[in-house]
Motif scaffolding. Structure first.
Motif, PDB file in Angstrom:
ATOM      1  N   SER A   1       0.854  -1.190   0.000  1.00  0.00           N
ATOM      2  CA  SER A   1       0.000   0.000   0.000  1.00  0.00           C
ATOM      3  C   SER A   1       0.892   1.242   0.000  1.00  0.00           C
ATOM      4  CB  SER A   1      -0.860   0.003   1.274  1.00  0.00           C
ATOM      5  OG  SER A   1      -0.080   0.404   2.389  1.00  0.00           O
ATOM      6  N   ALA A   2       0.253   2.391   0.117  1.00  0.00           N
ATOM      7  CA  ALA A   2       1.024   3.620   0.344  1.00  0.00           C
ATOM      8  C   ALA A   2       0.662   4.156   1.729  1.00  0.00           C
ATOM      9  CB  ALA A   2       0.725   4.645  -0.730  1.00  0.00           C
ATOM     10  N   GLY A   3       0.349   3.262   2.656  1.00  0.00           N
ATOM     11  CA  GLY A   3      -0.112   3.685   3.981  1.00  0.00           C
ATOM     12  C   GLY A   3      -1.534   4.222   3.860  1.00  0.00           C
ATOM     13  N   SER A   4      -1.868   5.221   4.647  1.00  0.00           N
ATOM     14  CA  SER A   4      -3.219   5.808   4.555  1.00  0.00           C
ATOM     15  C   SER A   4      -3.385   6.462   3.192  1.00  0.00           C
ATOM     16  CB  SER A   4      -3.404   6.875   5.634  1.00  0.00           C
ATOM     17  OG  SER A   4      -3.224   6.294   6.890  1.00  0.00           O
ATOM     18  N   PHE A   5      -4.471   6.122   2.507  1.00  0.00           N
ATOM     19  CA  PHE A   5      -4.645   6.712   1.177  1.00  0.00           C
ATOM     20  C   PHE A   5      -5.307   8.082   1.260  1.00  0.00           C
ATOM     21  CE2 PHE A   5      -5.967   7.525  -3.075  1.00  0.00           C
ATOM     22  CZ  PHE A   5      -4.950   6.971  -3.842  1.00  0.00           C
ATOM     23  N   PHE A   6      -6.090   8.313   2.322  1.00  0.00           N
ATOM     24  CA  PHE A   6      -6.762   9.612   2.476  1.00  0.00           C
ATOM     25  C   PHE A   6      -6.344  10.257   3.795  1.00  0.00           C
ATOM     26  CE2 PHE A   6      -9.720   7.055  -0.118  1.00  0.00           C
ATOM     27  CZ  PHE A   6      -9.821   7.887  -1.236  1.00  0.00           C
ATOM     28  N   THR A   7      -6.248  11.578   3.786  1.00  0.00           N
ATOM     29  CA  THR A   7      -5.985  12.285   5.046  1.00  0.00           C
ATOM     30  C   THR A   7      -7.301  12.446   5.809  1.00  0.00           C
ATOM     31  OG1 THR A   7      -6.254  14.385   3.875  1.00  0.00           O
ATOM     32  CG2 THR A   7      -3.999  13.610   4.202  1.00  0.00           C
ATOM     33  N   ASN A   8      -7.187  12.671   7.104  1.00  0.00           N
ATOM     34  CA  ASN A   8      -8.386  12.970   7.891  1.00  0.00           C
ATOM     35  C   ASN A   8      -8.864  14.371   7.499  1.00  0.00           C
ATOM     36  OD1 ASN A   8      -8.554  10.570   9.389  1.00  0.00           O
ATOM     37  ND2 ASN A   8      -6.947  11.276  10.765  1.00  0.00           N
ATOM     38  N   PRO A   9     -10.133  14.494   7.056  1.00  0.00           N
ATOM     39  CA  PRO A   9     -10.581  15.812   6.582  1.00  0.00           C
ATOM     40  C   PRO A   9     -10.709  16.837   7.700  1.00  0.00           C
ATOM     41  CG  PRO A   9     -12.285  14.134   6.245  1.00  0.00           C
ATOM     42  CD  PRO A   9     -11.148  13.443   6.903  1.00  0.00           C
ATOM     43  N   ILE A  10     -10.449  18.087   7.357  1.00  0.00           N
ATOM     44  CA  ILE A  10     -10.607  19.178   8.321  1.00  0.00           C
ATOM     45  C   ILE A  10     -11.756  20.059   7.829  1.00  0.00           C
ATOM     46  CG2 ILE A  10      -9.463  21.194   9.348  1.00  0.00           C
ATOM     47  CD1 ILE A  10      -6.857  19.510   9.225  1.00  0.00           C
ATOM     48  N   VAL A  11     -12.765  20.227   8.669  1.00  0.00           N
ATOM     49  CA  VAL A  11     -13.964  20.977   8.273  1.00  0.00           C
ATOM     50  C   VAL A  11     -14.250  22.046   9.338  1.00  0.00           C
ATOM     51  CG1 VAL A  11     -14.956  18.962   7.085  1.00  0.00           C
ATOM     52  CG2 VAL A  11     -15.536  19.371   9.484  1.00  0.00           C
ATOM     53  N   SER A  12     -15.223  22.901   9.056  1.00  0.00           N
ATOM     54  CA  SER A  12     -15.569  23.920  10.055  1.00  0.00           C
ATOM     55  C   SER A  12     -16.427  23.281  11.157  1.00  0.00           C
ATOM     56  CB  SER A  12     -16.332  25.066   9.399  1.00  0.00           C
ATOM     57  OG  SER A  12     -17.620  24.607   9.048  1.00  0.00           O
ATOM     58  N   GLU A  13     -16.431  23.930  12.337  1.00  0.00           N
ATOM     59  CA  GLU A  13     -17.223  23.416  13.459  1.00  0.00           C
ATOM     60  C   GLU A  13     -18.707  23.391  13.075  1.00  0.00           C
ATOM     61  OE1 GLU A  13     -15.866  25.567  16.906  1.00  0.00           O
ATOM     62  OE2 GLU A  13     -16.589  23.984  18.231  1.00  0.00           O
ATOM     63  N   ASN A  14     -19.093  24.401  12.319  1.00  0.00           N
ATOM     64  CA  ASN A  14     -20.476  24.520  11.872  1.00  0.00           C
ATOM     65  C   ASN A  14     -20.883  23.321  11.016  1.00  0.00           C
ATOM     66  OD1 ASN A  14     -22.786  25.941  11.926  1.00  0.00           O
ATOM     67  ND2 ASN A  14     -22.301  27.181  10.093  1.00  0.00           N
ATOM     68  N   PHE A  15     -20.003  22.952  10.082  1.00  0.00           N
ATOM     69  CA  PHE A  15     -20.268  21.809   9.209  1.00  0.00           C
ATOM     70  C   PHE A  15     -20.319  20.529  10.042  1.00  0.00           C
ATOM     71  CE2 PHE A  15     -19.105  18.256   6.545  1.00  0.00           C
ATOM     72  CZ  PHE A  15     -19.804  18.481   5.381  1.00  0.00           C
ATOM     73  N   ALA A  16     -19.376  20.401  10.987  1.00  0.00           N
ATOM     74  CA  ALA A  16     -19.275  19.170  11.791  1.00  0.00           C
ATOM     75  C   ALA A  16     -20.535  18.941  12.629  1.00  0.00           C
ATOM     76  CB  ALA A  16     -18.046  19.237  12.689  1.00  0.00           C
TER      77      ALA A  16
END
Ligand SMILES: Cc1cc2nc3c(=O)[nH]c(=O)nc-3n(C[C@H](O)[C@H](O)[C@H](O)COP(=O)(O)OP(=O)(O)OC[C@H]3O[C@@H](n4cnc5c(N)ncnc54)[C@H](O)[C@@H]3O)c2cc1C
Length: 346
Positions: free
Chosen positions: A235-250
């Motif tokens: 593999s290439a390790g994790s294929f996706f990063t953990n997404p960063i979103v606004s508190e409002n969106f979360a």
């Protein structure tokens, strides 16, 4: 030579011109020659964070295989020990050397594949540590003017799995310098899973060897340690990063979606989400594969995409696009790939 022979995903097409450099003067000469000829060129370490297209790469690939670790007590901030590492050293050899030499600060980064020179490119991180916490500077051959410069860590825009080097600043890392603490104890354990494995409270320190061993065991259990007998590590390790979103969106995401408020003091802070949770809750399970494809989600971890033997780069990308679309339509979150994509896009 093909990228398939040089990358941990074992995919990717022929390379028009390939060189391997084992000394720094050789790296500099090969890189400068290639710039002079206006060749497309990339530096390559262990190929563990790279997904290259199946098409022929028309440029030059320079594999950096320089070696050497030197230690000095002088010149570092706060009286720490300065470790200067040539770019081609295997990162895990550096982590092992530090642990065995009673130097703390990178023990939780044990077992990350690849080279020391690539470590600042995405500011490697794992189990509560990131390279930026110990990186002092890099020696950098700058494409802008062909000069060799010492760039301090603060000049590299190091962030979560990113840096100015990943974002387009062109040049080659020749060596890196780390400022490490002289102690037999680890940094305080700041990652719950690691604390549980070590059976200690968060915030406590353990012996360096113990911390390293626990990290290696955790990584092996997730297919995140390169091991010949483990198909999940192709593999290439994790294929996706953990997404960063606004508190409002979360706030509009399901309540059980794991999230971390990045700056609890700020009135509206950014929030980091778990990409693995989003993938699993969009209906994609471990081991998932598209019909007839040799690309599959790791059987140990939904974040890693693996080559089950004869996958092409295109098959890996089809799986990545499918996952991307599922998460986007289910949660409205656009996952970003973590590996460098060469001749490919999501
Ligand atoms: C099983 C597995 C587990 C992993 N776990 C983690 C993890 O826990 N945390 C993490 O952060 N990463 C992880 N990774 C990703 C990867 O190991 C790291 O990103 C590593 O630093 C890549 O090193 P490399 O030498 O293989 O880079 P390569 O894949 O060879 O190159 C990656 C990029 O860096 C550039 N580059 C390489 N060397 C240089 C240089 N000397 N100068 C300038 N640019 C250069 C390349 O051009 C390319 O753009 C994992 C990968 C695998 C396969």
């Amino acid at each position: 030579m093909r990228f398939a022979d040089l990358t941990t995903l074992k995919v990717g097409g022929e390379i028009a011109t390939f060189h391997e450099a084992t000394t720094t003067p050789e790296v500099i000469e090969l890189v400068k020659d290639s710039w002079r000829e206006h060749d497309e060129m990339i530096a390559l370490g262990g190929g563990s964070n790279l997904l290259a297209s199946d098409d022929e790469y028309p440029g030059t690939v320079i594999k950096i295989s320089t070696r050497g670790i030197t230690q000095s007590d002088a010149g570092s901030s706060d009286g720490k020990v300065l470790l200067t590492v040539q770019a081609g050293e295997l990162w895990d050899d550096v982590a092992r050397f530090a642990c065995e030499s009673g130097l703390s600060g990178i023990e939780a980064l044990s077992g990350i594949p690849g080279s020391a020179g690539a470590a600042p490119v995405q500011n490697i991180g794992a189990y509560g540590q990131e390279l930026c916490e110990t990186l002092e500077s890099i020696e950098f051959l700058d494409e802008r003017d062909g000069e060799i410069k010492t760039l301090s860590a603060s000049e590299l825009d190091l962030g979560y799995r990113t840096s100015s080097l990943k974002q387009g600043r062109r040049g080659v890392v020749l060596s890196i310098s780390l400022a490490l603490k002289k102690t037999e104890l680890s940094e305080p354990i700041s990652y719950s899973q690691l604390a549980a494995k070590l059976e200690v409270e968060l915030g406590l320190r353990v012996g360096l060897a113990e911390a390293r061993q626990a990290v290696l065991e955790l990584r092996a259990s997730k297919g995140m340690l390169l091991q010949a007998g483990d198909p999940d590590s192709v593999s290439a390790g994790s294929f996706f990063t953990n997404p960063i979103v606004s508190e409002n969106f979360a706030r509009n995401l399901p309540k059980d979606c794991p999230h971390w408020i990045l700056d609890p003091e700020a009135p509206e802070s950014a929030v980091k989400l778990s990409a693995a949770w989003l993938i699993e809750h969009s209906g994609i399970q471990r081991g998932f594969s598209l019909p007839g494809s040799s690309a599959a989600v790791s059987s140990k971890h939904t974040l890693a995409l693996t080559n089950r033997g004869s996958a092409t780069a295109e098959e890996i990308m089809q799986l990545a696009r499918f996952i991307h679309l599922r998460v986007l339509s289910q949660f409205g979150v656009a996952l970003q790939p973590e590996p460098v994509l060469l001749g490919l896009s999501l």
